[in-house]
Design a protein around this motif. Structure first.
Motif, short mmCIF file in Angstrom:
data_model
loop_
_atom_site.label_atom_id
_atom_site.label_comp_id
_atom_site.label_asym_id
_atom_site.label_seq_id
_atom_site.Cartn_x
_atom_site.Cartn_y
_atom_site.Cartn_z
N PHE A 19 0.83 -1.21 0.00
CA PHE A 19 0.00 0.00 0.00
C PHE A 19 0.86 1.26 0.00
CE2 PHE A 19 -3.41 -2.82 1.71
CZ PHE A 19 -4.31 -2.63 0.67
N ALA A 20 1.99 1.22 0.70
CA ALA A 20 2.90 2.38 0.71
C ALA A 20 3.49 2.60 -0.68
CB ALA A 20 4.00 2.16 1.74
N ILE A 21 3.84 1.53 -1.38
CA ILE A 21 4.38 1.65 -2.74
C ILE A 21 3.34 2.26 -3.67
CG2 ILE A 21 5.08 0.31 -4.77
CD1 ILE A 21 6.56 -1.56 -2.82
N VAL A 22 2.11 1.79 -3.59
CA VAL A 22 1.04 2.35 -4.42
C VAL A 22 0.84 3.83 -4.09
CG1 VAL A 22 -1.44 2.24 -4.92
CG2 VAL A 22 -0.10 0.13 -4.80
N GLY A 23 0.89 4.17 -2.82
CA GLY A 23 0.77 5.58 -2.42
C GLY A 23 1.90 6.43 -2.94
N TRP A 58 14.08 9.83 -7.57
CA TRP A 58 13.06 10.20 -6.60
C TRP A 58 12.15 9.04 -6.24
CZ3 TRP A 58 7.84 10.53 -5.73
CH2 TRP A 58 7.47 11.29 -4.63
N LEU A 59 11.79 8.21 -7.23
CA LEU A 59 10.84 7.14 -6.95
C LEU A 59 11.51 5.84 -6.55
CD1 LEU A 59 7.83 6.44 -6.96
CD2 LEU A 59 8.11 5.67 -9.30
N TRP A 60 12.54 5.43 -7.24
CA TRP A 60 13.11 4.11 -7.00
C TRP A 60 14.23 4.13 -5.96
CZ3 TRP A 60 12.57 -0.71 -6.60
CH2 TRP A 60 13.66 -1.55 -6.54
#
Length: 79
Positions: A19-23, A58-60
């Motif tokens: 859920f944190a990854i999707v967020g 920033w994302l990975w």
């Protein structure tokens, strides 16, 4: 001496981490969408490195790498 294996106990970290990854991906998409007007003014040659930086760093590299390590090990850093 016959030892029975312990039954597998699923970790709560994996669903929470998912859920944190999707967020984080949703926040990233909102951020990129709000910056697209500014980034769109740059020449195409400059846009590509900006999007690569924002996607990879920033994302990975910053949050997801540590989040995935936490999901797997329970620690924020591997080691």
């Amino acid at each position: 001496m016959n030892r029975q294996p312990t039954p597998y106990q699923p970790s709560w970290r994996k669903p929470v981490g998912t859920f944190a990854i999707v967020g984080l991906i949703a926040l990233w998409a909102i951020m990129i969408g709000s910056l697209s007007g500014l980034i769109g003014r740059l020449p195409m040659v400059a846009q590509v490195p900006v999007y690569i930086f924002l996607g990879l760093v920033w994302l990975w590299i910053l949050p997801l790498k540590r989040l995935l390590a936490w999901m797997e090990t329970g620690r924020w850093r591997r080691g």
